[in-house]
Design an enzyme around this catalytic site. Structure first.
Site, PDB file in Angstrom:
ATOM      1  NE  ARG A  19      -2.191  -1.337   3.467  1.00 37.82           N
ATOM      2  CZ  ARG A  19      -2.517  -0.961   4.693  1.00 37.82           C
ATOM      3  NH1 ARG A  19      -3.625  -0.280   4.910  1.00 37.82           N
ATOM      4  NH2 ARG A  19      -1.760  -1.273   5.723  1.00 37.82           N
ATOM      5  CG  ASN A  37      -4.098  -4.421   3.413  1.00 39.73           C
ATOM      6  OD1 ASN A  37      -3.560  -4.382   2.319  1.00 39.73           O
ATOM      7  ND2 ASN A  37      -3.412  -4.350   4.538  1.00 39.73           N
TER       8      ASN A  37
END
Length: 91
Positions: A19, A37
């Protein structure tokens, strides 16, 4: 012309800095949106920006950063441009 996409990224993409690498890439390319996520161990991304930069972004996401990430598959869908996106966020 501005374009928006939703990506669902499968592989070893959680717990490896994916990320953060995605956000760094988005900022470099002037892309706004978010990365998050998912409970199925995938990562979802909504990204919008200039068409050429979105293409570059997708190519790099398909490759994955070189930090232990292993991208196996990316599902890509076009979505409508969201005027509320002004930055690229990590959730």
């Amino acid at each position: 012309m501005e374009q928006a996409v939703r990506l669902k990224v499968y592989g070893l993409v959680q717990g490896v800095g994916f990320r953060w690498a995605t956000r760094r890439l988005a900022v470099q390319l002037g892309i706004v949106g978010f990365v998050i996520n998912e409970t199925d161990e995938s990562v979802s991304i909504e990204a919008q920006g200039e068409e050429m930069n979105i293409r570059k972004f997708i190519t790099q996401i398909e490759i994955g950063p070189s930090n232990g990430t292993k991208v196996h598959h990316v599902k890509i869908a076009s979505v409508g441009v969201n005027p509320d996106y002004t930055t690229f966020k990590i959730y």
